[in-house]
Design a protein around this motif. Structure first.
Motif, PDB file in Angstrom:
ATOM      1  N   PRO A   1     -15.848  15.358  19.360  1.00  0.00           N
ATOM      2  CA  PRO A   1     -14.964  14.243  19.002  1.00  0.00           C
ATOM      3  C   PRO A   1     -13.686  14.704  18.292  1.00  0.00           C
ATOM      4  O   PRO A   1     -12.621  14.105  18.483  1.00  0.00           O
ATOM      5  CB  PRO A   1     -15.831  13.384  18.085  1.00  0.00           C
ATOM      6  CG  PRO A   1     -17.234  13.690  18.500  1.00  0.00           C
ATOM      7  CD  PRO A   1     -17.223  15.146  18.866  1.00  0.00           C
ATOM      8  N   ALA A   2     -13.778  15.761  17.480  1.00  0.00           N
ATOM      9  CA  ALA A   2     -12.600  16.268  16.784  1.00  0.00           C
ATOM     10  C   ALA A   2     -11.597  16.844  17.779  1.00  0.00           C
ATOM     11  O   ALA A   2     -10.378  16.665  17.633  1.00  0.00           O
ATOM     12  CB  ALA A   2     -12.996  17.321  15.755  1.00  0.00           C
ATOM     13  N   LEU A   3     -12.100  17.532  18.805  1.00  0.00           N
ATOM     14  CA  LEU A   3     -11.219  18.070  19.840  1.00  0.00           C
ATOM     15  C   LEU A   3     -10.566  16.935  20.615  1.00  0.00           C
ATOM     16  O   LEU A   3      -9.354  16.972  20.876  1.00  0.00           O
ATOM     17  CB  LEU A   3     -12.016  18.967  20.789  1.00  0.00           C
ATOM     18  CG  LEU A   3     -11.274  19.459  22.046  1.00  0.00           C
ATOM     19  CD1 LEU A   3     -10.014  20.222  21.681  1.00  0.00           C
ATOM     20  CD2 LEU A   3     -12.201  20.306  22.912  1.00  0.00           C
ATOM     21  N   LEU A   4     -11.337  15.926  20.972  1.00  0.00           N
ATOM     22  CA  LEU A   4     -10.785  14.792  21.705  1.00  0.00           C
ATOM     23  C   LEU A   4      -9.698  14.100  20.893  1.00  0.00           C
ATOM     24  O   LEU A   4      -8.630  13.750  21.423  1.00  0.00           O
ATOM     25  CB  LEU A   4     -11.904  13.802  22.053  1.00  0.00           C
ATOM     26  CG  LEU A   4     -11.486  12.565  22.844  1.00  0.00           C
ATOM     27  CD1 LEU A   4     -10.805  12.946  24.153  1.00  0.00           C
ATOM     28  CD2 LEU A   4     -12.699  11.677  23.105  1.00  0.00           C
ATOM     29  N   ALA A   5      -9.933  13.921  19.600  1.00  0.00           N
ATOM     30  CA  ALA A   5      -8.931  13.301  18.735  1.00  0.00           C
ATOM     31  C   ALA A   5      -7.654  14.131  18.695  1.00  0.00           C
ATOM     32  O   ALA A   5      -6.537  13.591  18.715  1.00  0.00           O
ATOM     33  CB  ALA A   5      -9.492  13.112  17.328  1.00  0.00           C
ATOM     34  N   ASP A   6      -7.802  15.454  18.664  1.00  0.00           N
ATOM     35  CA  ASP A   6      -6.626  16.318  18.632  1.00  0.00           C
ATOM     36  C   ASP A   6      -5.875  16.277  19.955  1.00  0.00           C
ATOM     37  O   ASP A   6      -4.637  16.316  19.980  1.00  0.00           O
ATOM     38  CB  ASP A   6      -7.040  17.748  18.297  1.00  0.00           C
ATOM     39  CG  ASP A   6      -5.844  18.623  17.965  1.00  0.00           C
ATOM     40  OD1 ASP A   6      -5.084  18.270  17.032  1.00  0.00           O
ATOM     41  OD2 ASP A   6      -5.634  19.647  18.641  1.00  0.00           O
TER      42      ASP A   6
END
Length: 213
Positions: free
Chosen positions: A37-42
């Motif tokens: 999820p952190a990668l997707l947000a970035d």
């Protein structure tokens, strides 16, 4: 005002950029691996670095996570896909049916990208004579996201064979939003630089055409 140093993009970087563009593929076969999820947000943050008419930033992202909503999108695709197949002559229809035109069953991430058609951000600058530039701006964000995703080893697939009105209704988005694209995102099951439709014999990539006036 703090001025940042202007970066120098050398030949090696430019070559890498072209390589990234060449490896940006429309992916239809995905592994089941989850996307952080952190990668997707970035990645979505990077997508918002795209240019937009009048700095209107009209892109709106909808992560489609509810199983019943995903199932409804899949039904819309199947209905539209069956109808589209009828528009081809028998031999081409057979080839069309052999294509895998979505990754809806496999991709861990479903993303609808919409345009806020009535946005007041940007105060209408640049779109008085060409209002369609608002949606073009959303496409620029989509392409930026596509490249950023590829740089992290992810693939995207554009699912355009569906009913946009039905999809918008089931997503319960504001009435002034229009659907620009519905995407599957995840790690590709296979890696290839050649477009899948070219490999399938459907359509080769055309050379650059430039008119001089």
């Amino acid at each position: 005002m703090i001025l940042e140093a202007v970066p120098f993009f050398d030949h090696a970087f430019r070559q890498q950029l072209e390589t990234l563009c060449r490896w940006r593929r429309d992916v239809r076969h995905f592994r089941a691996d989850a996307v952080d999820p952190a990668l997707l947000a970035d990645l979505l943050r990077q997508a918002c670095l795209a240019p937009s008419v009048g700095n209107s930033q009209p892109w709106r992202f909808v992560l489609v996570e509810a199983p019943w909503r995903r199932a409804a999108v899949r039904r819309s695709f199947l209905e539209a896909n069956a109808e589209a197949a009828q528009n081809y002559a028998s031999d081409q229809a057979r080839r069309y049916k052999a294509l895998k035109l979505s990754g809806l069953d496999e991709a861990p991430v479903h993303l609808a990208v919409c345009c806020a058609d009535d946005t007041t951000t940007g105060h209408g600058l640049g779109r008085q004579t060409m209002p369609e530039t608002l949606r073009y701006s959303v496409v620029a964000a989509i392409h930026t996201l596509w490249l950023a995703a590829r740089a992290h080893g992810l693939g995207m697939g554009w699912v355009s064979i569906l009913d946009p009105t039905a999809v918008l209704a089931l997503l319960s988005v504001p009435p002034d939003w229009s659907l620009v694209g519905y995407f599957c995102l995840g790690y590709p099951r296979e890696e290839t630089i050649e477009p899948e439709l070219a490999r399938a014999g459907w359509q080769e990539r055309r050379p650059v055409t430039v008119l001089r006036r």
